[in-house]
Design a protein around this motif. Structure first.
Motif, PDB file in Angstrom:
ATOM      1  N   ARG A  67      36.174  84.770  31.265  1.00 38.27           N
ATOM      2  CA  ARG A  67      36.788  85.143  32.547  1.00 38.27           C
ATOM      3  C   ARG A  67      38.079  85.929  32.329  1.00 38.27           C
ATOM      4  O   ARG A  67      38.580  86.572  33.240  1.00 38.27           O
ATOM      5  N   ASN A  68      38.612  85.870  31.139  1.00 40.48           N
ATOM      6  CA  ASN A  68      39.778  86.689  30.794  1.00 40.48           C
ATOM      7  C   ASN A  68      39.366  87.881  29.950  1.00 40.48           C
ATOM      8  O   ASN A  68      40.186  88.494  29.272  1.00 40.48           O
ATOM      9  N   ASP A  69      38.059  88.156  29.967  1.00 41.84           N
ATOM     10  CA  ASP A  69      37.565  89.373  29.351  1.00 41.84           C
ATOM     11  C   ASP A  69      37.666  89.437  27.828  1.00 41.84           C
ATOM     12  O   ASP A  69      37.798  90.511  27.250  1.00 41.84           O
ATOM     13  N   GLU A 112      28.797  87.223  32.707  1.00 40.67           N
ATOM     14  CA  GLU A 112      29.774  86.612  31.797  1.00 40.67           C
ATOM     15  C   GLU A 112      29.158  86.409  30.410  1.00 40.67           C
ATOM     16  O   GLU A 112      29.816  86.601  29.387  1.00 40.67           O
ATOM     17  N   LYS A 141      34.421  79.435  29.240  1.00 41.48           N
ATOM     18  CA  LYS A 141      34.638  80.000  30.573  1.00 41.48           C
ATOM     19  C   LYS A 141      35.993  80.710  30.639  1.00 41.48           C
ATOM     20  O   LYS A 141      36.092  81.813  31.161  1.00 41.48           O
ATOM     21  N   SER A 142      37.025  80.061  30.083  1.00 42.22           N
ATOM     22  CA  SER A 142      38.347  80.672  30.127  1.00 42.22           C
ATOM     23  C   SER A 142      38.347  81.999  29.358  1.00 42.22           C
ATOM     24  O   SER A 142      38.929  82.990  29.811  1.00 42.22           O
TER      25      SER A 142
END
Ligand code: PEP
Length: 247
Positions: A115-117, A155, A111-112
């Motif tokens: 979410r930071n692309d 995502e 997820k991290s």
């Protein structure tokens, strides 16, 4: 038509000069092709320098899921982004086993990263014991569903899935055509049932586990195989170049 992906997972190998030379040789060769995404995953201490060199994109072998703070030794997704690192491996079996990473931690890392692309190579795979007990399909499906829990389809578009049976990693053993096709087909169907048919057709699923210059062209020709994650055979220019050429 899915673009092929080949990752060179250098693991904890190569001294500084060796890493720079191998990366420069790979970047200067014709393997910088538009037909495939070729990404080098060096030790993290070399990432910053390699990411500034012209040529291939680089990825990290690991990250920590917090954005910043008192996590000695950790590397955050935002820090990777800040040095132009584009990819990261999550859930490699060596992280799961040697560093005791649970599905829950892997989910937080995934997820991290997205979410930071960052683009994620999300690894899954069963041990020999699980395969022998014929629970491998169920086991890998569960690993995937735990790993991508709470992620949405957008995502997930940042993910590549690497199926790496643990018993084939670094052992010289390969999964057979039937075993690889069965698992990759199962993974694609799981993506369809958890997200959408369209994502299941566009997501790349690569194979890893003792892939080398002799078996790569066979493996890459199997149904549902979109490339490979290469460990040992990516540490030498000649063998890695032959693997790329076998595409
Ligand atoms: C890996 O660990 O990702 C891997 C595929 O290793 P090897 O090619 O050495 O089996």
């Amino acid at each position: 038509m899915r673009k092929k992906f080949i990752g060179a997972n250098w693991k904890m190998n190569l001294l500084y000069e060796e890493a720079i030379k191998l990366f420069a040789d790979l970047s200067n060769s014709t393997l910088n092709t538009s037909e495939a995404d070729i990404v080098v995953f060096p030790s993290s201490i070399y990432l910053s320098e390699l990411s500034k060199m012209p040529g291939l994109p680089v990825g990290a072998q690991d990250l920590y899921f917090a954005d910043s703070g008192a996590f000695t030794g950790g590397i955050a997704a935002r820090q990777l982004k800040s040095i132009s690192c584009k990819y990261v491996l999550v859930g490699h079996s060596e992280r799961r086993i040697t560093f005791f990473e649970t599905d829950e931690v892997i989910n937080l890392k995934l997820k991290s990263a997205v979410r930071n692309d960052l683009k994620v190579v999300f690894c899954c795979g069963e041990s020999l014991g699980i395969r022998e007990s014929k629970k491998h399909l169920e086991f890998v499906t569960n690993q995937l569903m735990q790993g991508w829990k709470d992620l949405d389809e957008t995502e997930m578009k940042n993910c590549i899935i690497a199926y790496e049976p643990i018993w084939a990693i670094g052992t010289g053993l390969n999964a057979s055509k039937m075993e690889i096709e069965e698992m990759h087909g199962t993974i694609r169907r799981t993506v369809a049932s958890c997200f959408s048919h369209s994502l299941s057709q566009s997501i790349r699923i690569v194979y890893g586990g003792s892939c080398n210059q002799h078996n790569a062209s066979d493996i890459f020709s199997f149904n549902d195989v979109d490339g490979g994650l290469i460990g040992g055979a990516s540490l030498e220019f000649d063998s890695f170049e032959k693997i790329i050429k076998s595409l």
